[in-house]
Design a protein around this motif. Structure first.
Motif, PDB file in Angstrom:
ATOM      1  N   CYS A  87      30.336  13.254 128.601  1.00 44.23           N
ATOM      2  CA  CYS A  87      29.715  11.915 128.591  1.00 44.23           C
ATOM      3  C   CYS A  87      28.193  12.018 128.546  1.00 44.23           C
ATOM      4  O   CYS A  87      27.524  11.252 127.838  1.00 44.23           O
ATOM      5  N   SER A  88      27.642  12.981 129.295  1.00 48.37           N
ATOM      6  CA  SER A  88      26.185  13.169 129.301  1.00 48.37           C
ATOM      7  C   SER A  88      25.678  13.591 127.929  1.00 48.37           C
ATOM      8  O   SER A  88      24.642  13.115 127.451  1.00 48.37           O
ATOM      9  N   LEU A  89      26.441  14.490 127.253  1.00 47.22           N
ATOM     10  CA  LEU A  89      26.047  14.930 125.911  1.00 47.22           C
ATOM     11  C   LEU A  89      26.122  13.767 124.918  1.00 47.22           C
ATOM     12  O   LEU A  89      25.245  13.609 124.058  1.00 47.22           O
ATOM     13  N   GLN A  90      27.184  12.962 125.034  1.00 41.23           N
ATOM     14  CA  GLN A  90      27.324  11.798 124.152  1.00 41.23           C
ATOM     15  C   GLN A  90      26.188  10.790 124.379  1.00 41.23           C
ATOM     16  O   GLN A  90      25.640  10.213 123.434  1.00 41.23           O
ATOM     17  N   THR A  91      25.838  10.589 125.659  1.00 42.58           N
ATOM     18  CA  THR A  91      24.714   9.690 125.986  1.00 42.58           C
ATOM     19  C   THR A  91      23.410  10.238 125.416  1.00 42.58           C
ATOM     20  O   THR A  91      22.596   9.490 124.860  1.00 42.58           O
ATOM     21  N   ALA A  92      23.214  11.569 125.549  1.00 39.98           N
ATOM     22  CA  ALA A  92      21.997  12.192 125.013  1.00 39.98           C
ATOM     23  C   ALA A  92      21.915  12.002 123.504  1.00 39.98           C
ATOM     24  O   ALA A  92      20.831  11.748 122.958  1.00 39.98           O
ATOM     25  N   ALA A  93      23.064  12.097 122.823  1.00 41.60           N
ATOM     26  CA  ALA A  93      23.076  11.927 121.370  1.00 41.60           C
ATOM     27  C   ALA A  93      22.647  10.509 120.983  1.00 41.60           C
ATOM     28  O   ALA A  93      21.872  10.320 120.031  1.00 41.60           O
ATOM     29  N   ILE A  94      23.141   9.501 121.719  1.00 41.53           N
ATOM     30  CA  ILE A  94      22.746   8.110 121.451  1.00 41.53           C
ATOM     31  C   ILE A  94      21.251   7.925 121.736  1.00 41.53           C
ATOM     32  O   ILE A  94      20.522   7.286 120.973  1.00 41.53           O
ATOM     33  N   ALA A  95      20.801   8.513 122.855  1.00 46.56           N
ATOM     34  CA  ALA A  95      19.390   8.369 123.253  1.00 46.56           C
ATOM     35  C   ALA A  95      18.453   8.963 122.201  1.00 46.56           C
ATOM     36  O   ALA A  95      17.373   8.415 121.942  1.00 46.56           O
ATOM     37  N   VAL A  96      18.881  10.066 121.593  1.00 41.99           N
ATOM     38  CA  VAL A  96      18.039  10.724 120.585  1.00 41.99           C
ATOM     39  C   VAL A  96      18.131  10.003 119.236  1.00 41.99           C
ATOM     40  O   VAL A  96      17.120   9.672 118.620  1.00 41.99           O
ATOM     41  N   LYS A  97      19.368   9.726 118.806  1.00 42.67           N
ATOM     42  CA  LYS A  97      19.578   9.174 117.455  1.00 42.67           C
ATOM     43  C   LYS A  97      19.180   7.701 117.364  1.00 42.67           C
ATOM     44  O   LYS A  97      18.481   7.295 116.423  1.00 42.67           O
ATOM     45  N   ASP A  98      19.606   6.879 118.329  1.00 45.61           N
ATOM     46  CA  ASP A  98      19.412   5.429 118.220  1.00 45.61           C
ATOM     47  C   ASP A  98      18.146   4.925 118.912  1.00 45.61           C
ATOM     48  O   ASP A  98      17.687   3.824 118.618  1.00 45.61           O
ATOM     49  N   ILE A  99      17.636   5.712 119.868  1.00 46.57           N
ATOM     50  CA  ILE A  99      16.445   5.247 120.596  1.00 46.57           C
ATOM     51  C   ILE A  99      15.236   6.122 120.308  1.00 46.57           C
ATOM     52  O   ILE A  99      14.112   5.628 120.250  1.00 46.57           O
ATOM     53  N   GLY A 100      15.471   7.431 120.107  1.00 47.57           N
ATOM     54  CA  GLY A 100      14.354   8.309 119.774  1.00 47.57           C
ATOM     55  C   GLY A 100      13.803   9.096 120.944  1.00 47.57           C
ATOM     56  O   GLY A 100      12.667   9.569 120.906  1.00 47.57           O
ATOM     57  N   LEU A 101      14.583   9.241 122.016  1.00 50.51           N
ATOM     58  CA  LEU A 101      14.118  10.016 123.163  1.00 50.51           C
ATOM     59  C   LEU A 101      14.074  11.499 122.825  1.00 50.51           C
ATOM     60  O   LEU A 101      14.748  11.960 121.896  1.00 50.51           O
ATOM     61  N   LYS A 102      13.306  12.262 123.614  1.00 52.26           N
ATOM     62  CA  LYS A 102      13.060  13.671 123.290  1.00 52.26           C
ATOM     63  C   LYS A 102      13.533  14.609 124.413  1.00 52.26           C
ATOM     64  O   LYS A 102      14.389  14.250 125.220  1.00 52.26           O
ATOM     65  N   ARG A 103      12.938  15.756 124.452  1.00 51.25           N
ATOM     66  CA  ARG A 103      13.344  16.879 125.311  1.00 51.25           C
ATOM     67  C   ARG A 103      13.523  16.522 126.775  1.00 51.25           C
ATOM     68  O   ARG A 103      14.580  16.752 127.371  1.00 51.25           O
ATOM     69  N   ASP A 104      12.501  15.916 127.398  1.00 53.21           N
ATOM     70  CA  ASP A 104      12.554  15.627 128.834  1.00 53.21           C
ATOM     71  C   ASP A 104      13.725  14.717 129.180  1.00 53.21           C
ATOM     72  O   ASP A 104      14.423  14.917 130.179  1.00 53.21           O
ATOM     73  N   SER A 105      13.930  13.707 128.350  1.00 48.91           N
ATOM     74  CA  SER A 105      14.997  12.740 128.612  1.00 48.91           C
ATOM     75  C   SER A 105      16.369  13.383 128.470  1.00 48.91           C
ATOM     76  O   SER A 105      17.279  13.118 129.265  1.00 48.91           O
ATOM     77  N   VAL A 106      16.556  14.233 127.445  1.00 51.65           N
ATOM     78  CA  VAL A 106      17.850  14.897 127.227  1.00 51.65           C
ATOM     79  C   VAL A 106      18.195  15.791 128.403  1.00 51.65           C
ATOM     80  O   VAL A 106      19.326  15.770 128.918  1.00 51.65           O
ATOM     81  N   ILE A 107      17.231  16.576 128.869  1.00 55.90           N
ATOM     82  CA  ILE A 107      17.486  17.457 130.019  1.00 55.90           C
ATOM     83  C   ILE A 107      17.817  16.629 131.260  1.00 55.90           C
ATOM     84  O   ILE A 107      18.733  16.962 132.023  1.00 55.90           O
ATOM     85  N   ALA A 108      17.090  15.530 131.466  1.00 55.82           N
ATOM     86  CA  ALA A 108      17.347  14.662 132.625  1.00 55.82           C
ATOM     87  C   ALA A 108      18.753  14.076 132.564  1.00 55.82           C
ATOM     88  O   ALA A 108      19.451  13.993 133.579  1.00 55.82           O
TER      89      ALA A 108
END
Length: 736
Positions: A63-84
């Motif tokens: 679920c965390s990986l799927q959320t990270a994918a949405i955060a990167v692809k649809d919102i544009g978040l980067k390294r710090d957010s993905v690790i968090a």
């Protein structure tokens, strides 16, 4: 014994696939040791069985990986957010500390995780999530905007995964939160695609029948709808190409949620909704020609199809507060059907589809007011660094101005920053505020002066013996609490005044002394009181002894009524003879002594200067032998002295001065509302002055006029003139 966490082959395969996609997207963003440390951390958590499936049976790492994918692809978040996103659950479960995160991945990651954990504590208070206050509390409580963006991404992912959930109650709760909380947040941030998805999925879980009714109808009419769109677009495409524009056209059907809302609002069936779809013309235009080409396309479309002027929405000239730019028009297409046409450029379309993320590459819009102003500041911060890492230094204005605190039942209340326990008490009820002696913040006892902070749970402690105090006005911050304290103090003052008045009346009655209002007024002035209420308050507070008041009252009474020690006997030589037969003296006891020893002469008051008792005066012998009395500052006095000095005689006033004289005053000032009322109020308050007439003219914002008053001496006249000069708006008062 607790079941061991099992990572299925399907979940493992999907996890590695998402991780590879994240690597490719954020390859330059990750530091050298980030991915190895992340993999070790996640593998250890699986091996040591420190993670558990959620209420829906979902794998938290996946679920965390799927959320990270949405955060990167649809919102544009980067390294710090993905690790968090990947590690915040491990921190919450106590498997790793924030200090470890800080050391391994940096302060920014630790700060985001801290914000995510703080948000989780809010949910434990069982708040009413559909309130606007809770949305604002989340925004202020998170401190870092990436926390909110991650929460939106997480909720989108969760809504996608719980389609076949067996726990319908939990599914219902998640969908309600998505509808009331996360969809509005996504809308505020311009994340329209995610907002639409949250709304549609919420409708699917909350109103299953309505969702599938509309979905089936849309599927059934898809072929005819596509055919109509093509019929509408073909001539438009031809004319736009002929106009030399570079573009592409898309047809978009309204979301299921928006169709359902329209059906409810218009109280009609699916067939009653005519604008089911919109045509979007997206221009490939250079930045400096965007507006020109948009209006050119508008002109072409409205030449072909009749527009509805009431449905024109120009967000091109003045963009929406979240940065949305577009021209919306509704035109009458073939078969007399209304069609919405949206005209915008590639840049505008990206902003519309991806919201805040798109602003990182484009200039933001200056906005005004509250939350919108805050979001504009976020965009400015993002532009400055071209990425979200700038958010580490960002603090919201909203967080600085307002706080949100919980009642014990989970209700959320808003207060100005710096508000105290006492503000909270008066917000609950006036009686609770009046009897407040302190309270509890997060179950700890505190004084009523204690300042509140966002997220606190507050409880009030009261006592029946407590009374509001004047110093409380300095403790509270909210205008509501101050108004209630002032009202309570006024009511207390009235009660104390009645008690003190009754007490004094009883004491005076016991002494067989009648209370005269005028004498009591003189006593108050003698004791230094400007307000009667303050006098009674001191009596009620036992700061003034009633016996002392009675003694002082008797002194003032004796003085006012000449009941003090008798005067020494005077010689008759000191008394002046007053002729009782003089007609003037029969009507009054004002006596004029003319030229030392002459009395009882025929005299009259000059009309050129209208002298009154107390004015310095002189006599002027007229040709018929009578004497006219003039003021020494009479405008005619210099000429009379110069030409007829031999006819001037000395004169002075004698007696008590109780005659009434008509005096005219000239008043000049600003022509304000209520000025006449203010002037007449000053005169009417003095019992010994009577107003005969008032005549006022107004011109160009100024007024001028004459007042005629009756009074008995010049001391009262001088006092009246002083009072009139203090009236707001009055510039000049002169005696005529």
């Amino acid at each position: 014994m607790e079941d061991k966490f099992i990572y299925t082959d399907k979940e493992r395969k999907l996890s590695y696939q998402i991780l590879d996609e994240l690597k490719d997207t954020l390859d330059k963003s990750f530091l050298e040791n980030d991915l190895p440390m992340l993999q070790v951390q996640l593998k250890d958590s699986v091996a040591k069985n420190t993670i558990h499936r959620n209420v829906f049976g979902l794998n938290p790492i996946l679920c965390s990986l799927q959320t990270a994918a949405i955060a990167v692809k649809d919102i544009g978040l980067k390294r710090d957010s993905v690790i968090a996103i990947l590690l915040h659950q491990s921190v919450q479960d106590g498997y790793i500390t924030l200090e470890d995160i800080d050391n391994r991945f940096g302060k920014s990651v630790a700060k985001i995780i801290h914000g995510l954990i703080r948000i989780q504590t809010l949910y434990q208070k069982n708040p009413i999530i559909e309130s606007e206050n809770f949305r604002n509390l989340l925004l202020s409580f998170a401190e870092d905007m990436r926390v909110i963006l991650i929460m939106i991404a997480d909720r989108v992912n969760l809504m996608r995964q719980i389609r076949d959930a067996e726990d319908k109650e939990a599914q219902h709760k998640v969908a309600e939160e998505a509808s009331y909380l996360y969809a509005p947040l996504a809308h505020k941030l311009g994340l329209y695609q995610l907002k639409r998805e949250l709304e549609d999925l919420s409708l699917k879980y909350l109103e299953h029948d309505a969702y599938y009714l509309i979905k089936d109808k849309l599927n059934a009419t898809k072929a005819s709808r596509d055919a109509y769109i093509n019929q509408f677009i073909a001539p438009v495409r031809e004319r736009l190409t002929a106009g030399g524009l570079r573009f592409h056209i898309k047809g978009r059907t309204k979301s299921i949620h928006s169709i359902w809302q329209k059906m409810k609002k218009q109280k009609c069936g699916f067939e009653g909704i005519y604008d089911l779809f919109a045509i979007r013309i997206i221009l490939d235009a250079p930045l400096e020609k965007e507006k020109i080409q948009c209006w050119q396309a508008y002109s072409i479309v409205t030449d072909m199809y009749q527009p509805n002027p009431k449905r024109l929405r120009d967000w091109l000239s003045v963009p929406k507060s979240n940065g949305y730019e577009c021209l919306h028009i509704t035109v009458l297409g073939p078969e007399k059907k209304w069609v919405e046409v949206q005209i915008r450029t590639e840049r505008m379309d990206e902003i519309a589809e991806h919201g805040l993320a798109a602003h990182w590459r484009y200039k933001g819009i200056k906005e005004e007011g509250g939350l919108d102003d805050w979001l504009a500041s976020i965009r400015a911060a993002l532009e400055a660094g071209d990425n979200l890492e700038v958010m580490d230094q960002f603090k919201s204005d909203l967080y600085e101005k307002e706080i949100y605190v919980f009642t014990p039942k989970g209700d959320l209340l808003k207060f100005p920053k710096g508000a105290t326990i006492l503000d909270f008490a008066y917000h609950i009820h006036s009686k609770v505020g009046n009897q407040c002696v302190g309270g509890k913040i997060n179950a700890k006892n505190v004084s009523l002066r204690t300042e509140l902070h966002s997220g606190d749970t507050v409880e009030i402690l009261t006592s029946a013996t407590q009374k509001p105090k004047a110093e409380w006005l300095k403790i509270v911050k909210s205008s509501r609490a101050k108004a209630k304290i002032r009202l309570a103090l006024k009511e207390t003052q009235i009660k104390d005044g009645l008690y003190a008045k009754e007490l004094l009346e009883r004491r005076f009655k016991n002494k067989k002394i009648e209370i005269e209002e005028s004498t009591m007024g003189h006593l108050l002035r003698k004791l230094g009181f400007k307000e009667v209420s303050e006098f009674y308050k001191q009596v009620a507070d036992e700061k003034l002894d009633p016996n002392y008041i009675i003694e002082e009252y008797q002194k003032v009474y004796n003085h006012d009524h000449n009941l003090n020690q008798p005067k020494e006997t005077e010689s008759a030589e000191n008394f002046e003879f007053e002729n009782p037969t003089n007609e003037f003296l029969k009507k009054n006891d004002d006596v004029l002594v003319i030229d030392k020893n002459l009395k009882g002469l025929d005299f009259s008051l000059a009309k050129c200067c209208h002298p009154i008792y107390g004015d310095p005066v002189f006599g002027f012998v007229t040709v018929n032998g009578g004497i006219k009395i003039h003021r020494t500052d009479c405008p005619n006095a210099p000429e009379m002295r110069k030409r007829f000095g031999y006819r001037i005689v000395k004169a002075r006033w004698s007696g008590k001065g109780s005659s009434q004289y008509a005096i005219t005053l000239r008043v000049i000032g600003n022509d304000d509302i209520g000025i006449v009322s203010n002037i007449t109020n000053v005169i009417s308050k003095d019992e010994k002055i009577v107003m005969r007439s008032i005549n006022i003219d107004s011109h160009d914002g100024l007024f001028s006029g004459n007042l005629v008053v009756l009074l008995d001496d010049n001391s009262k006249l001088n006092m009246l003139i002083k009072k009139l000069r203090t009236v707001k708006g009055v510039k000049q008062v002169t005696r005529i």
